[in-house]
Design a protein around this motif. Structure first.
Motif, PDB file in Angstrom:
ATOM      1  N   TYR A 177      21.775 -12.333   8.153  1.00  0.00           N
ATOM      2  CA  TYR A 177      21.471 -13.770   8.269  1.00  0.00           C
ATOM      3  C   TYR A 177      22.155 -14.357   9.503  1.00  0.00           C
ATOM      4  O   TYR A 177      21.529 -15.061  10.309  1.00  0.00           O
ATOM      5  N   GLU A 178      23.423 -14.075   9.649  1.00  0.00           N
ATOM      6  CA  GLU A 178      24.198 -14.655  10.752  1.00  0.00           C
ATOM      7  C   GLU A 178      23.707 -14.174  12.119  1.00  0.00           C
ATOM      8  O   GLU A 178      23.657 -14.943  13.078  1.00  0.00           O
ATOM      9  N   SER A 230      14.478 -10.240   4.614  1.00  0.00           N
ATOM     10  CA  SER A 230      14.368 -11.630   4.144  1.00  0.00           C
ATOM     11  C   SER A 230      15.562 -12.448   4.646  1.00  0.00           C
ATOM     12  O   SER A 230      15.417 -13.622   4.990  1.00  0.00           O
ATOM     13  N   ALA A 231      16.733 -11.830   4.729  1.00  0.00           N
ATOM     14  CA  ALA A 231      17.897 -12.556   5.279  1.00  0.00           C
ATOM     15  C   ALA A 231      17.675 -12.878   6.757  1.00  0.00           C
ATOM     16  O   ALA A 231      18.053 -13.958   7.246  1.00  0.00           O
ATOM     17  N   LEU A 232      17.052 -11.960   7.472  1.00  0.00           N
ATOM     18  CA  LEU A 232      16.785 -12.181   8.905  1.00  0.00           C
ATOM     19  C   LEU A 232      15.796 -13.327   9.101  1.00  0.00           C
ATOM     20  O   LEU A 232      15.960 -14.160   9.989  1.00  0.00           O
ATOM     21  N   VAL A 233      14.777 -13.371   8.261  1.00  0.00           N
ATOM     22  CA  VAL A 233      13.802 -14.460   8.363  1.00  0.00           C
ATOM     23  C   VAL A 233      14.509 -15.797   8.122  1.00  0.00           C
ATOM     24  O   VAL A 233      14.370 -16.745   8.896  1.00  0.00           O
ATOM     25  N   GLU A 259       5.025 -10.173   4.775  1.00  0.00           N
ATOM     26  CA  GLU A 259       4.278 -11.443   4.865  1.00  0.00           C
ATOM     27  C   GLU A 259       4.747 -12.381   3.753  1.00  0.00           C
ATOM     28  O   GLU A 259       4.989 -13.570   3.988  1.00  0.00           O
ATOM     29  N   ASP A 260       4.873 -11.847   2.547  1.00  0.00           N
ATOM     30  CA  ASP A 260       5.276 -12.688   1.408  1.00  0.00           C
ATOM     31  C   ASP A 260       6.671 -13.281   1.620  1.00  0.00           C
ATOM     32  O   ASP A 260       6.937 -14.423   1.254  1.00  0.00           O
ATOM     33  N   MET A 261       7.545 -12.491   2.195  1.00  0.00           N
ATOM     34  CA  MET A 261       8.920 -12.988   2.397  1.00  0.00           C
ATOM     35  C   MET A 261       8.961 -14.116   3.422  1.00  0.00           C
ATOM     36  O   MET A 261       9.741 -15.064   3.274  1.00  0.00           O
TER      37      MET A 261
END
Ligand code: GN1
Ligand code: MG
Length: 368
Positions: free
Chosen positions: A133-134, A278-281, A356-358
């Motif tokens: 995420y960071e 998902s954390a990256l998005v 795509e869903d994420m």
């Protein structure tokens, strides 16, 4: 040949002393994992640390313009930091004794010095979801803060850098030429590359807004705080230039949503990691605020496939051409890199609809 072995420590220290350092340089040790430039950790007698870098001018043909870009980007980001608009630091150039942002050394090489960033962790694989995420928030913030860079666009330090179609043509040419006789042993990878040619045309510069982007957003090009894990500084600014936002997001996913390093020789260990994705998005969307256009958002999920494909083409091309671009640590290193990237691409393809869903879920939860 460009490499570390051609300079002694005393030559490095002499070179370093031509910059405005805080005291006499005492040591210069190879530093980091860059595949193109040569980097040294420089320490003065009083313990002040710097990063000394030799710019690979086989790769960067116009180091003077590159350094102009570097100075513009870092002064803009430093101002944003000083104004409280971003928590992220930026690299600080140390001028040479004659006040220039770089100097030329033996054989026309170009050198620069930046302040060492303390407490920074440069990771090859994220150790947690928070790291992912960071890292993504930091690269998103980098694009966002540079969206109002005043003046002319930055100079293109490497034209067509993420033009995947031209990377594909270079690959086909390398297969045809086969200058090192390596195409035979690469037949499986060559077939896979050709079967996936459609990926090369999915993200063309002309179809997306031109933005000031980083272009080399490997996870190890962002420093995270070694205690808190927070993003502290984006580094390796040589390819910062006009480009497509998606390539930055995608190259980070390639390196940060993968179970192993980009040159993992054991393909059975290489998996795409949906949870990291998902954390990256989420981190990226938080970093760019509301900057992205719908067309960019629509391509977020597929973009990592494109860049992973592009990197595998580049590694395979370099292998076929005799390892002239990326530094290699062992025979077959570029082959292993290409094979690892193709494996990661396969794994991403299995998760394509989940990706795509994420992205949709992140948008729905208001991450941006
Ligand atoms: C090179 O030097 P490094 O590791 O930061 C390359 C990137 C590749 C990367 C692959 C200018 O970056 O494009 O993604 O290797 N940089 C250049 O490891 O070609
Ligand atoms: Mg780099």
């Amino acid at each position: 040949m460009f490499g570390l072995k051609d300079l002694s420590t005393s030559e490095l220290l002499e070179l370093a002393s031509r910059f405005q350092l805080d005291g006499t340089p005492a040591s210069a040790e190879p530093f980091g994992n860059g595949n193109v430039n040569d980097t040294f950790l420089l320490t003065t007698v009083s313990g002040h640390r710097y990063t000394l870098q030799r710019i690979n001018h086989d790769v960067f043909k116009d180091p003077v313009s590159l350094m102009e870009n570097f100075a513009r980007v870092t002064s803009h980001l430093a101002q944003k930091h000083a104004d409280g608009q971003t928590t992220l630091q930026t690299l600080v150039l140390v001028p040479s004794q004659d006040g220039s942002s770089y100097l030329t050394g033996e054989h026309g090489n170009y050198w620069r010095v930046t302040e060492y960033v303390p407490d920074g962790l440069s990771l090859e694989v994220p150790q947690s979801r928070e790291h992912a995420y960071e890292a993504a928030r930091a690269f998103g913030d980098f694009q966002y803060q540079l969206s109002d860079l005043p003046g002319d666009p930055l100079i293109e330090t490497i034209p067509d850098f993420h033009n995947t179609e031209s990377r594909y043509r270079a690959f086909v040419h390398a297969v045809e030429q086969d200058v090192c006789g390596r195409a035979g042993e690469s037949a499986g990878l060559i077939s896979f590359a050709k079967e996936n040619e459609h990926l090369a045309g999915l993200i063309r510069y002309a179809d997306f807004p031109t933005r000031t982007v980083h272009n080399d957003t490997k996870l190890n090009n962002v420093l995270l705080h070694e205690q808190t894990g927070k993003g502290i500084c984006v580094v390796d600014l040589d390819t910062a230039m006009p480009g497509c936002a998606l390539h930055d997001f995608a190259d980070l996913v390639r390196t940060a949503a993968c179970s192993s390093e980009e040159d993992e020789p054991d393909v059975s260990r290489i998996h795409f990691l949906p949870d990291r994705f998902s954390a990256l998005v989420e981190g990226y969307l938080a970093g760019v605020h509301d900057m992205l256009e719908p067309r960019e958002i629509e391509h977020l999920a597929v973009s990592p496939q494109v860049i992973t494909y592009e990197l595998s083409l580049r590694f395979l091309t370099d292998f076929l051409q005799g390892d002239t671009y990326f530094k290699v640590k062992r025979p077959g290193h570029n082959f292993e890199r290409a094979r690892a990237q193709f494996q990661l691409l396969r794994s991403m393809q299995e998760h394509a609809s989940a990706m795509e869903d994420m992205v949709s879920a992140s948008l729905a939860s208001g991450a941006c």
